[in-house]
Design a protein around this motif. Structure first.
Motif, PDB file in Angstrom:
ATOM      1  N   ALA A  49     -32.104 -23.045  32.090  1.00 20.82           N
ATOM      2  CA  ALA A  49     -33.395 -23.457  32.666  1.00 20.82           C
ATOM      3  C   ALA A  49     -34.448 -22.359  32.517  1.00 20.82           C
ATOM      4  O   ALA A  49     -35.620 -22.651  32.259  1.00 20.82           O
ATOM      5  N   LEU A  50     -34.039 -21.104  32.660  1.00 22.05           N
ATOM      6  CA  LEU A  50     -34.970 -19.990  32.492  1.00 22.05           C
ATOM      7  C   LEU A  50     -35.485 -19.929  31.056  1.00 22.05           C
ATOM      8  O   LEU A  50     -36.686 -19.815  30.816  1.00 22.05           O
ATOM      9  N   ILE A  51     -34.569 -20.012  30.095  1.00 21.17           N
ATOM     10  CA  ILE A  51     -34.974 -19.970  28.686  1.00 21.17           C
ATOM     11  C   ILE A  51     -35.888 -21.146  28.370  1.00 21.17           C
ATOM     12  O   ILE A  51     -36.893 -21.000  27.675  1.00 21.17           O
ATOM     13  N   GLU A  52     -35.546 -22.302  28.901  1.00 23.09           N
ATOM     14  CA  GLU A  52     -36.354 -23.504  28.667  1.00 23.09           C
ATOM     15  C   GLU A  52     -37.760 -23.338  29.240  1.00 23.09           C
ATOM     16  O   GLU A  52     -38.739 -23.724  28.613  1.00 23.09           O
ATOM     17  N   ALA A  53     -37.844 -22.708  30.409  1.00 23.39           N
ATOM     18  CA  ALA A  53     -39.159 -22.467  31.021  1.00 23.39           C
ATOM     19  C   ALA A  53     -39.954 -21.430  30.229  1.00 23.39           C
ATOM     20  O   ALA A  53     -41.183 -21.496  30.169  1.00 23.39           O
ATOM     21  N   GLN A  54     -39.259 -20.484  29.601  1.00 22.92           N
ATOM     22  CA  GLN A  54     -39.927 -19.446  28.817  1.00 22.92           C
ATOM     23  C   GLN A  54     -40.322 -19.925  27.430  1.00 22.92           C
ATOM     24  O   GLN A  54     -41.299 -19.456  26.869  1.00 22.92           O
ATOM     25  N   SER A  55     -39.524 -20.806  26.849  1.00 24.66           N
ATOM     26  CA  SER A  55     -39.792 -21.225  25.473  1.00 24.66           C
ATOM     27  C   SER A  55     -39.721 -22.741  25.338  1.00 24.66           C
ATOM     28  O   SER A  55     -40.688 -23.420  25.632  1.00 24.66           O
ATOM     29  N   ASP A  56     -38.577 -23.261  24.897  1.00 26.36           N
ATOM     30  CA  ASP A  56     -38.426 -24.709  24.728  1.00 26.36           C
ATOM     31  C   ASP A  56     -36.955 -25.093  24.812  1.00 26.36           C
ATOM     32  O   ASP A  56     -36.073 -24.236  24.804  1.00 26.36           O
ATOM     33  N   THR A  57     -36.698 -26.386  24.868  1.00 32.73           N
ATOM     34  CA  THR A  57     -35.338 -26.889  25.024  1.00 32.73           C
ATOM     35  C   THR A  57     -34.459 -26.527  23.833  1.00 32.73           C
ATOM     36  O   THR A  57     -33.293 -26.152  24.005  1.00 32.73           O
ATOM     37  N   LYS A  58     -34.998 -26.623  22.624  1.00 33.00           N
ATOM     38  CA  LYS A  58     -34.212 -26.330  21.424  1.00 33.00           C
ATOM     39  C   LYS A  58     -33.713 -24.882  21.436  1.00 33.00           C
ATOM     40  O   LYS A  58     -32.543 -24.611  21.152  1.00 33.00           O
ATOM     41  N   THR A  59     -34.597 -23.944  21.766  1.00 33.56           N
ATOM     42  CA  THR A  59     -34.215 -22.531  21.840  1.00 33.56           C
ATOM     43  C   THR A  59     -33.168 -22.319  22.928  1.00 33.56           C
ATOM     44  O   THR A  59     -32.171 -21.626  22.720  1.00 33.56           O
TER      45      THR A  59
END
Length: 195
Positions: A49-59
């Motif tokens: 969820a943190l990565i998704e908030a920082q970038s995007d779902t694919k990343t």
């Protein structure tokens, strides 16, 4: 033309380990949750969820897929007792570095304006080196490249700064709070032993 009729001896453990590693490479993050406890599952969800908030779902999906593959491969090597005494020392060092990293992230989150981008980046880079040192000779080059991909993302000061700098706000900061809470539970419940 003479043929050798004696059967070729195959090391069952080696074949089985290769099969397990191959399957580990195919497990998705949802499938991996069948093998981990609730605390680690929540932590992985919070990292995603943190990565998704920082970038995007694919990343986020790609990073988590790589984290899970690396973790499973380390676990398989431990379960199969494939690490020699020197590698077991590296594993102990890895656990210490992981705990240090977790405590540092929690501290950066809880103490406003304490975020040190150089220190944070260095901790992630050190983790990458230790994991690659541990797995070298046990996994293919592609697995080592997965480590580089994951830790390149996290060692970027802008990435972690977006959730740890004193003036950061919004969903990224909220997700970092959730992640730090789950990291605290892992530490308090001594779950690092189960890596």
């Amino acid at each position: 033309m003479a043929t050798d009729s004696t059967p070729k001896k195959v090391k069952k453990a080696s074949v089985f380990l290769k099969l397990k590693k191959n399957l580990a490479g195919k497990i998705s993050s949802k499938g991996a949750k069948l093998f981990i406890d609730d605390e680690w599952s929540e932590t992985l969800d919070n990292i995603h969820a943190l990565i998704e908030a920082q970038s995007d779902t694919k990343t986020a999906d790609k990073i988590m897929k790589n984290v899970i593959k690396i973790s499973i491969k380390i676990g398989l090597e431990v379960d199969e007792k494939r690490f020699n005494s020197q590698e077991l020392e590296i594993l102990v060092n890895l656990r210490k570095k992981l705990k240090t990293l977790m405590l540092t992230l929690i501290s950066f989150y809880e103490v406003p304006y304490s975020y040190d981008p150089e220190l944070c980046s260095q901790l992630f880079q050190d983790m990458n080196k230790v994991i690659k040192n541990l797995l070298e000779g046990h996994v293919k080059e592609k697995s080592l490249q997965r480590c580089d991909y994951v830790f390149k993302y996290f060692s970027d000061p802008k990435v972690m700064g977006s959730s740890l700098e004193g003036d950061s706000k919004g969903p990224v900061k909220t997700q970092m709070g959730a992640l730090c809470s789950s990291l605290r539970v892992i530490i308090q419940n001594n779950k690092l032993v189960e890596i």
